[in-house]
Design a protein around this motif. Structure first.
Motif, mmCIF file in Angstrom:
data_model
loop_
_atom_site.group_PDB
_atom_site.id
_atom_site.type_symbol
_atom_site.label_atom_id
_atom_site.label_comp_id
_atom_site.label_asym_id
_atom_site.label_seq_id
_atom_site.Cartn_x
_atom_site.Cartn_y
_atom_site.Cartn_z
ATOM 1 N N TYR A 34 -7.826 -0.307 -21.100
ATOM 2 C CA TYR A 34 -7.058 0.094 -20.298
ATOM 3 C C TYR A 34 -7.127 1.163 -18.842
ATOM 4 O O TYR A 34 -6.658 0.812 -17.649
ATOM 5 C CB TYR A 34 -5.510 -0.534 -20.645
ATOM 6 C CG TYR A 34 -4.420 -0.269 -19.244
ATOM 7 C CD1 TYR A 34 -4.307 -1.798 -18.495
ATOM 8 C CD2 TYR A 34 -3.986 1.310 -18.877
ATOM 9 C CE1 TYR A 34 -3.232 -1.586 -17.333
ATOM 10 C CE2 TYR A 34 -2.885 0.655 -17.699
ATOM 11 C CZ TYR A 34 -2.271 -0.405 -17.044
ATOM 12 O OH TYR A 34 -1.967 -0.581 -16.351
ATOM 13 N N PHE A 41 -7.310 1.011 -9.307
ATOM 14 C CA PHE A 41 -5.839 0.442 -9.473
ATOM 15 C C PHE A 41 -5.741 2.300 -7.875
ATOM 16 O O PHE A 41 -5.337 2.302 -7.030
ATOM 17 C CB PHE A 41 -4.944 0.884 -9.288
ATOM 18 C CG PHE A 41 -3.311 0.912 -9.259
ATOM 19 C CD1 PHE A 41 -2.848 0.380 -8.777
ATOM 20 C CD2 PHE A 41 -2.622 2.241 -9.578
ATOM 21 C CE1 PHE A 41 -1.532 0.102 -7.866
ATOM 22 C CE2 PHE A 41 -1.383 2.947 -9.290
ATOM 23 C CZ PHE A 41 -0.323 1.264 -8.026
ATOM 24 N N ARG A 45 -5.454 1.172 -4.070
ATOM 25 C CA ARG A 45 -4.067 1.361 -3.593
ATOM 26 C C ARG A 45 -3.281 1.346 -2.977
ATOM 27 O O ARG A 45 -2.732 1.089 -2.338
ATOM 28 C CB ARG A 45 -3.178 1.795 -5.043
ATOM 29 C CG ARG A 45 -3.114 3.042 -4.781
ATOM 30 C CD ARG A 45 -2.071 3.885 -5.467
ATOM 31 N NE ARG A 45 -1.152 5.523 -5.503
ATOM 32 C CZ ARG A 45 -0.869 6.811 -5.904
ATOM 33 N NH1 ARG A 45 -0.594 5.637 -6.942
ATOM 34 N NH2 ARG A 45 -0.659 7.425 -5.908
ATOM 35 N N GLU A 63 4.982 -2.534 -1.361
ATOM 36 C CA GLU A 63 5.059 -2.281 -3.019
ATOM 37 C C GLU A 63 4.767 -3.042 -3.579
ATOM 38 O O GLU A 63 4.341 -3.007 -5.010
ATOM 39 C CB GLU A 63 5.883 -0.647 -3.074
ATOM 40 C CG GLU A 63 5.159 0.281 -2.417
ATOM 41 C CD GLU A 63 6.465 1.234 -2.225
ATOM 42 O OE1 GLU A 63 7.193 1.632 -2.585
ATOM 43 O OE2 GLU A 63 6.428 2.465 -2.202
ATOM 44 N N GLN A 67 2.387 -4.374 -6.032
ATOM 45 C CA GLN A 67 2.192 -4.198 -7.852
ATOM 46 C C GLN A 67 1.878 -5.883 -8.574
ATOM 47 O O GLN A 67 1.497 -5.691 -9.231
ATOM 48 C CB GLN A 67 3.767 -4.666 -8.105
ATOM 49 C CG GLN A 67 4.063 -3.374 -9.691
ATOM 50 C CD GLN A 67 5.149 -2.949 -9.447
ATOM 51 O OE1 GLN A 67 5.616 -1.666 -9.620
ATOM 52 N NE2 GLN A 67 6.104 -4.206 -10.128
ATOM 53 N N GLN B 59 4.719 4.812 -2.715
ATOM 54 C CA GLN B 59 5.352 5.869 -4.177
ATOM 55 C C GLN B 59 5.144 4.601 -5.413
ATOM 56 O O GLN B 59 5.768 4.247 -5.868
ATOM 57 C CB GLN B 59 6.573 5.718 -3.806
ATOM 58 C CG GLN B 59 7.529 6.541 -2.877
ATOM 59 C CD GLN B 59 8.656 6.780 -2.385
ATOM 60 O OE1 GLN B 59 9.628 5.415 -3.214
ATOM 61 N NE2 GLN B 59 9.554 7.688 -1.749
ATOM 62 N N LEU B 60 3.664 4.346 -4.900
ATOM 63 C CA LEU B 60 3.587 3.037 -5.531
ATOM 64 C C LEU B 60 2.510 4.079 -6.986
ATOM 65 O O LEU B 60 2.263 5.468 -7.257
ATOM 66 C CB LEU B 60 2.055 2.583 -5.396
ATOM 67 C CG LEU B 60 2.567 2.042 -4.546
ATOM 68 C CD1 LEU B 60 0.856 1.237 -4.008
ATOM 69 C CD2 LEU B 60 3.382 -0.021 -5.898
ATOM 70 N N SER B 61 2.729 4.543 -7.587
ATOM 71 C CA SER B 61 2.280 4.868 -9.321
ATOM 72 C C SER B 61 1.237 4.274 -10.974
ATOM 73 O O SER B 61 2.109 2.311 -10.599
ATOM 74 C CB SER B 61 3.615 5.602 -9.776
ATOM 75 O OG SER B 61 4.324 5.000 -10.532
ATOM 76 N N LYS B 62 0.576 4.522 -11.172
ATOM 77 C CA LYS B 62 -0.221 3.916 -12.464
ATOM 78 C C LYS B 62 1.417 3.570 -13.246
ATOM 79 O O LYS B 62 0.884 2.002 -14.063
ATOM 80 C CB LYS B 62 -0.843 4.850 -12.901
ATOM 81 C CG LYS B 62 -1.864 4.900 -12.586
ATOM 82 C CD LYS B 62 -2.762 6.135 -13.190
ATOM 83 C CE LYS B 62 -2.976 7.084 -13.416
ATOM 84 N NZ LYS B 62 -3.788 8.294 -14.711
ATOM 85 N N ARG B 64 4.371 3.072 -12.820
ATOM 86 C CA ARG B 64 4.976 1.616 -12.113
ATOM 87 C C ARG B 64 4.368 0.512 -12.604
ATOM 88 O O ARG B 64 4.721 -0.669 -12.904
ATOM 89 C CB ARG B 64 5.601 1.859 -10.899
ATOM 90 C CG ARG B 64 6.084 0.590 -9.995
ATOM 91 C CD ARG B 64 6.481 1.535 -8.888
ATOM 92 N NE ARG B 64 6.844 0.301 -8.494
ATOM 93 C CZ ARG B 64 7.032 -0.283 -6.967
ATOM 94 N NH1 ARG B 64 7.549 1.049 -5.593
ATOM 95 N NH2 ARG B 64 7.474 -1.178 -5.758
ATOM 96 N N LEU B 65 3.244 0.505 -12.683
ATOM 97 C CA LEU B 65 1.872 -1.099 -12.922
ATOM 98 C C LEU B 65 2.100 -1.075 -13.992
ATOM 99 O O LEU B 65 1.998 -2.362 -14.179
ATOM 100 C CB LEU B 65 0.608 -0.427 -12.126
ATOM 101 C CG LEU B 65 -0.760 -1.777 -12.324
ATOM 102 C CD1 LEU B 65 0.359 -2.584 -11.481
ATOM 103 C CD2 LEU B 65 -2.279 -1.632 -11.984
ATOM 104 N N ARG B 66 2.367 -0.144 -15.489
ATOM 105 C CA ARG B 66 2.114 -0.305 -16.610
ATOM 106 C C ARG B 66 2.789 -1.099 -17.114
ATOM 107 O O ARG B 66 2.817 -1.853 -17.430
ATOM 108 C CB ARG B 66 1.445 0.880 -16.879
ATOM 109 C CG ARG B 66 1.350 0.666 -18.828
ATOM 110 C CD ARG B 66 0.911 2.270 -19.721
ATOM 111 N NE ARG B 66 -0.495 2.441 -18.817
ATOM 112 C CZ ARG B 66 -0.986 3.395 -20.019
ATOM 113 N NH1 ARG B 66 0.037 4.030 -21.080
ATOM 114 N NH2 ARG B 66 -2.289 4.089 -19.519
ATOM 115 N N ALA B 68 4.760 -2.662 -15.301
ATOM 116 C CA ALA B 68 4.969 -4.326 -14.296
ATOM 117 C C ALA B 68 4.504 -5.138 -15.509
ATOM 118 O O ALA B 68 4.753 -6.310 -15.911
ATOM 119 C CB ALA B 68 4.575 -4.264 -13.418
ATOM 120 N N ILE B 69 3.062 -4.429 -15.816
ATOM 121 C CA ILE B 69 2.340 -5.516 -16.898
ATOM 122 C C ILE B 69 2.415 -5.886 -18.217
ATOM 123 O O ILE B 69 2.698 -6.633 -18.959
ATOM 124 C CB ILE B 69 0.504 -4.682 -16.604
ATOM 125 C CG1 ILE B 69 0.165 -4.620 -14.947
ATOM 126 C CG2 ILE B 69 -0.296 -5.598 -17.885
ATOM 127 C CD1 ILE B 69 -1.445 -3.978 -15.558
#
Lengths: 207, 289
Positions: A34, A41, A45, A63, A67, B59-62, B64-66, B68-69
């Protein structure tokens, strides 16, 4: 991990960074690592967010789109073809997502929301030293944003890709899934459509 | 303005033409006020679009993505290679072939041909074909030639059924198409029937009486508690438990040309056959055994 570190060291020594290409990251992510996907990402991004923002004209929406795009990319990594660029693939996902969102939210956008957005613009613009010139520039920008937002998604996407993000035609063709000639034709039509929409808004200035 | 000229001006404004072509277009555009205006509009659009490149910071972040997944419950695993197009449809005919082979090789549980042999005076008269699945016997004996019946063409009959019968063997009365009748004794053997009810009935019942030159039309209905002999006689038998078959008199009366015969529960020690007794006959011809 030790082997990978050694390989990276060897790659850096020899001037090659094969392990850090998008393709290798995708491959590692497919194998269950992962962290490799997180690296992808982090790498892309901003690019994806810029495109999404130009398409949605909203930071929150952009955003969300980014995502969702990366979630779908992770979900469908096994479908990614290695010969394609990862950025092309992810931007294509974003484009499709924006199209879907535009279809679903087209009827939901009410007049009140548009008016509220206008009021917000009136309250937030004009923070430069020369208020008059800044107002003119901002007015043009707002008009352009409105005209761009009013375009159909397929026109908007090519304008964003070519004239805002300044992508080359082959890459645009890859994102749109068409030929280079087809991409050029789409860009031309989109510009024509944008001109027809913005001329009434910038009528005084153009005269 | 022509569409072609407008497209050329758009390309010129956005820098999509070579310098030579750009110079020519500039010169030609100066002669047409509409072209000048169009070119200016496209250049304004180009400059305005370039200013739209500024976007607010994301304001994305890893994490937040994690999240979501994980919230979707998506587990990216090494997915099985997607089936190619030919494998997507090939399994259908393959499964059909397998099913066909299984069907062909299954042990036969359906109708099975069985032999029933009627005897007169210890001699085989005919070979009857029994449809086991339908429990219906249609011997379709239009005529029986005694010489043929006595020949060696008839398959061997088990000794217990082909032996001469004693006096108390099961008896079935039949009539020929001319109305004559004759009593006889015989046994019928039936092989291959796995139904206990029918087996008990068929193994101990004499089926036919056929004389030289006579015509017999005999059928047995095993789906009910009766052994029906269509034509001129119908035999009613008891169940294996010994109770009388539940057929009403009214139902019997509906059979205008039918005789009902009750097959007794007692068995002959040597042959295992049961006695039969006529219950009712529309033509008052006694038939008993």
């Amino acid at each position: 991990m030790v082997e990978r570190s050694l390989l990276r060291l060897g790659a850096s020594v020899s001037g090659r960074v094969e392990l850090d290409t998008d393709g290798s990251l995708v491959k590692r992510a497919r194998e269950g690592e992962y962290g490799a996907f997180e690296e992808l990402f982090e790498r892309h991004r901003t690019l994806v967010y810029r495109f999404a923002y130009q398409m949605t004209n909203s930071r929150d929406d952009a955003e969300d789109v980014v995502q969702e795009a990366f979630v779908r990319a992770y979900q469908n990594l096994h479908r990614y073809r290695d010969e394609a660029k990862f950025t092309t693939w992810i931007l294509r996902i974003v484009s499709n997502l924006c199209t879907d969102r535009a279809r679903s939210s087209h009827r939901r956008t009410s007049l009140e929301q548009q008016e509220a957005a206008g009021a917000l613009d009136w309250m937030t613009i004009g923070t430069y030293d020369d208020p008059v010139s800044n107002l003119e520039e901002d007015r043009r920008k707002v008009a352009l944003r409105k005209a761009l937002a009013a375009l159909p998604v397929h026109h908007r996407s090519v304008i964003v890709l070519r004239d805002i993000e300044e992508k080359e035609y082959p890459e645009i063709a890859g994102i749109l899934g068409c030929t280079v000639g087809g991409a050029k034709l789409r860009v031309l039509r989109a510009r024509r459509a944008l001109k027809e929409r913005i001329t009434p808004l910038l009528g005084e200035e153009l005269k | 303005m022509k569409r072609r000229l407008e497209d050329d001006l758009a390309r010129l404004a956005f820098g999509d033409v070579s310098p030579e072509v750009a110079a020519k277009l500039e010169q030609s555009a100066q002669l047409d006020p509409d072209a000048v205006k169009t070119l200016a509009t496209y250049r304004t659009i180009r400059d305005g679009l370039k200013t739209l490149g500024e976007v607010p910071e994301e304001q994305l972040s890893k994490e937040r993505l994690r999240e979501a997944i994980l919230s979707r419950g998506i587990k990216h695993e090494q997915e099985v290679e997607a089936p190619t197009r030919w494998t997507q449809w090939l399994w259908l005919p393959a499964m059909a072939c397998v099913a066909g082979l299984v069907f062909v090789n299954l042990p036969k549980t359906g109708p099975k041909e069985t032999q029933v042999v009627a005897m007169t005076d210890g001699k085989t008269l005919s070979k009857l074909h029994v449809d086991e699945g339908a429990f219906r016997l249609k011997p379709e004996i239009s005529s029986v030639d005694k010489s043929v019946a006595n020949s060696a063409v008839v398959p061997p009959v088990p000794a217990a059924t082909s032996a001469p019968l004693p006096a108390q063997a099961n008896t079935v009365a039949l009539s020929d198409s001319r109305g004559s009748r004759e009593r006889t004794r015989g046994t019928a053997s039936r092989h291959g029937n796995r139904d206990g009810f029918m087996q008990a009935a068929w193994e101990r019942t004499v089926q036919s009486l056929v004389k030289d030159g006579l015509t017999a039309n005999v059928s047995f209905s095993g789906s009910s508690d009766y052994v029906a002999m269509n034509g001129s006689r119908t035999a009613a038998k008891k169940k294996a438990s010994g109770s009388v078959a539940p057929m009403s008199r009214d139902a019997m009366a509906d059979k205008s040309d039918t005789t009902y015969v009750e097959i007794g529960s007692g068995q002959d020690a040597e042959t295992g056959s049961r006695p039969a007794q006529e219950l009712e006959s529309t033509n008052n011809d006694p038939t008993s055994g």
